[in-house]
Design a protein around this motif. Structure first.
Motif, PDB file in Angstrom:
ATOM      1  N   GLN A 156      -4.407  -5.216  -6.121  1.00 54.41           N
ATOM      2  CA  GLN A 156      -4.233  -3.829  -6.509  1.00 54.41           C
ATOM      3  C   GLN A 156      -5.279  -2.899  -5.899  1.00 54.41           C
ATOM      4  N   ALA A 157      -6.358  -3.441  -5.406  1.00 51.56           N
ATOM      5  CA  ALA A 157      -7.422  -2.599  -4.847  1.00 51.56           C
ATOM      6  C   ALA A 157      -8.199  -3.429  -3.840  1.00 51.56           C
ATOM      7  N   GLU A 158      -9.184  -2.779  -3.228  1.00 49.90           N
ATOM      8  CA  GLU A 158     -10.024  -3.481  -2.271  1.00 49.90           C
ATOM      9  C   GLU A 158     -10.714  -4.660  -2.941  1.00 49.90           C
ATOM     10  N   ARG A 488      -6.973   0.376  12.050  1.00 55.21           N
ATOM     11  CA  ARG A 488      -6.589   0.815  10.713  1.00 55.21           C
ATOM     12  C   ARG A 488      -5.214   0.249  10.362  1.00 55.21           C
ATOM     13  N   ARG A 490      -1.829   0.877   7.611  1.00 56.38           N
ATOM     14  CA  ARG A 490      -1.114   1.600   6.555  1.00 56.38           C
ATOM     15  C   ARG A 490      -0.213   0.605   5.847  1.00 56.38           C
ATOM     16  N   GLU A 491      -0.478   0.360   4.560  1.00 55.92           N
ATOM     17  CA  GLU A 491       0.234  -0.667   3.824  1.00 55.92           C
ATOM     18  C   GLU A 491       1.519  -0.110   3.219  1.00 55.92           C
ATOM     19  N   GLY A 493       2.574   0.698   0.327  1.00 57.71           N
ATOM     20  CA  GLY A 493       2.530   1.813  -0.606  1.00 57.71           C
ATOM     21  C   GLY A 493       2.100   3.124   0.014  1.00 57.71           C
ATOM     22  N   THR A 495      -0.938   3.568   1.481  1.00 58.99           N
ATOM     23  CA  THR A 495      -2.392   3.644   1.559  1.00 58.99           C
ATOM     24  C   THR A 495      -2.874   3.175   2.922  1.00 58.99           C
ATOM     25  N   ALA A 496      -3.711   3.978   3.562  1.00 64.11           N
ATOM     26  CA  ALA A 496      -4.261   3.635   4.878  1.00 64.11           C
ATOM     27  C   ALA A 496      -5.748   3.346   4.737  1.00 64.11           C
ATOM     28  N   ARG A 497      -6.219   2.359   5.472  1.00 62.14           N
ATOM     29  CA  ARG A 497      -7.635   1.992   5.423  1.00 62.14           C
ATOM     30  C   ARG A 497      -8.061   1.412   6.765  1.00 62.14           C
TER      31      ARG A 497
END
Length: 544
Positions: A156-158, A488, A490-491, A493, A495-497
């Motif tokens: 759910q998160a990093e 980078r 983009r998943e 959902g 969200t890009a990281r």
């Protein structure tokens, strides 16, 4: 052997250490970790050379067996072991590499059910496949510890990660020797290894303790301590990961790169180009190339592997498009000539499409009579930068400073246009040929549908310079890279990281068939970027 001193590699080890595994002896007739007898029956009479020789032989055999077992675990056994890694690790054994029969016996013993580390009643071996069970999960793997919250099999998160080098000071720099030490190998070490430290910032509540390193000495002892710290947590053994491969290095640096393969991670091929016109093909992650040949007079600008993975197609600054049957006849064939650089090419369904500085798209049917392909379309000077083709070869997308245009892959007729307000530097199609990503000069990747509407669906920003590489992965995941080497993702959902960076421009970006993200840089390194929650079984039918 609980009293006196024994010699290890020419050095004295105090009586409190087990002479086989160097663990501190806590008292008792045998070592708690390797089961070496610390106390033996009394010997009446003098200590004869024969008795001492028999003891030394038994001790040497136990040391070699412990090191060999550790080397085998570090190489991925039992399961999908890596023979090449095992051969390298066997050079670390006390007494040198083993005999074949000794190796076979050790590998056979690893396939037998192993006794879990203490406390035995809290560790449950399971055949649980990925994804991880829901809850706050602490996972122990070849790279270290990671903590994450999992819902419906996806993080759910990093995740918070603690590498082994942080948890266990004094580990060697080499990846092979690090794995050997974690698995319990001693080798030339003369002092016992310190225990892995528990991270200070662990979650206060943990629902699942998961280990992928069953039987590895250091992780097993750390898992046992964590189980005592979180007594309510469910403790599981998960299927082991393959040991993290070292980076594949191309000394000349990549000018372009592409990969193609089967779902088996051992059967992925990578082709790369060089400044001097050489094209090289590797099998990931084997350091020695499968084949290498100078195909162009100057720099290689683009490459692609054929679907049968027996040939590579390359284009260069010399304007030539060549087919090299590296795994078959070895023949080199000229497919097309462009007036200027070959900027991009794709092999699809037995046909090679190439785009050059001359603003021409050439089309060559492999296996057809004749040496050169014919001009399919003249696309205009402003559209001669990037090219992508659907898997059936029916739709050709070309792009440049004036955006992107669609062309019929058989007749050469222009069929549509994708509007982009900035120059397009690269293109990528998803695995269903439903979405196309445009990497633009303003640092943004724009995603369009290829249906009748051809509408813009989403954008991915975050780069400080032009997007030079784009690649779709499972489930519509999009990866991008820029001039600065930043990678980078983009998943699903949205969200890009940033997942990492090369010290130089990325020349190739692709998802391997098993879901791993690979990048090849101008620095000559091929790297793997771990992406949580992405699996090779995922469908590509999800939205952008």
């Amino acid at each position: 052997m609980a009293t006196g001193e024994v010699s290890v590699a020419g050095h004295a080890v105090e009586e409190t250490c087990c002479p086989v595994c160097l663990a501190t002896a806590a008292g008792g007739p045998e070592c708690a970790y390797c089961r070496w007898a610390l106390e033996g029956p009394a010997v009446l009479g003098p200590l004869t050379p024969e008795i001492r020789h028999a003891f030394d032989e038994r001790l040497a055999t136990a040391r070699r067996r412990l090191d060999l077992t550790a080397a085998a675990r570090a190489a991925g056994y039992p399961g999908r072991g890596e023979p090449e890694r095992l051969a390298r690790l066997e050079t670390l054994l006390r007494g040198g590499p083993p005999q074949p029969a000794e190796r076979d016996q050790a590998l056979a013993e690893l396939t037998e059910p192993a006794e879990p580390a203490e406390p035995a009643d809290e560790l449950t071996a399971t055949g649980l496949p990925e994804p991880l069970p829901d809850g706050v999960v602490i996972e122990i793997g070849p790279r270290g510890l990671r903590a994450a919250t999992v819902r419906h099999g996806a993080e759910q998160a990093e995740a918070t990660e603690w590498p082994w080098a942080e948890l266990l000071p004094g580990l060697p720099d080499g990846a092979d020797e690090t794995l050997f030490r974690l698995a319990g190998g001693v080798g030339t070490r003369t002092t016992g290894a310190s225990e892995a430290q528990e991270p200070t910032a662990l979650p206060t509540t943990v629902d699942v303790l998961a280990s992928r390193l069953r039987g590895w000495a250091v992780p097993e002892r750390l898992l046992a301590r964590l189980a005592r710290r979180f007594p309510q947590a469910r403790t599981l053994y998960l299927p082991p990961e393959r040991p993290e491969p070292g980076p594949l290095r191309h000394p000349g640096g990549f000018t372009t790169a592409v990969c193609r393969g089967l779902p088996d991670p051992d059967d992925v091929l990578l082709a790369g180009g060089d400044q001097d016109g050489t094209v090289t093909v590797w099998r990931l992650w084997h350091q020695a190339p499968l084949a290498s040949l100078k195909l162009h007079d100057r720099r290689v600008t683009c490459v692609d592997l054929t679907e049968d993975r027996l040939s590579v197609v390359s284009g260069g600054q010399d304007g030539a498009v060549r087919l090299w049957s590296f795994a078959a006849s070895g023949r080199v064939r000229v497919l097309a000539w462009h007036d200027g650089w070959v900027n991009a090419l794709r092999q699809r369904d037995g046909v090679v499409f190439s785009l050059g500085d001359d603003a021409c798209v050439h089309r060559t049917v492999l296996g057809a009579a004749g040496a050169a392909g014919a001009v399919l379309a003249r696309v205009g000077w402003a559209s001669a930068t990037a090219l992508e083709v659907t898997r059936d070869g029916r739709v050709v997308i070309v792009a440049g400073s004036d955006g992107a245009s669609l062309w019929d892959g058989r007749t050469g007729a222009r069929t549509g246009r994708l509007t982009a307000e900035h120059e397009v530097a690269c293109l990528a199609l998803d695995r269903e040929d439903r979405l196309v990503a445009l990497g633009c000069a303003d640092g943004v990747a724009r995603i369009f549908t290829l249906g009748a509407a051809r509408t813009a669906q989403a954008e991915m920003d975050g780069h400080t310079g032009p997007v030079r590489q784009v690649a779709f992965g499972p489930g519509g995941v999009l990866a991008t890279a820029d001039d600065a080497g930043t990678v980078r993702v983009r998943e699903r959902g949205g969200t890009a990281r940033t997942v990492g960076a090369h010290p130089d421009r990325v020349r190739g970006l692709a998802f391997a068939p098993d879901g791993r993200l690979l990048s090849a840089g101008a620095d000559g390194l091929v790297r793997t970027w771990p992406l949580a929650g992405i699996h090779r079984s995922d469908s590509d039918k999800g939205g952008p």
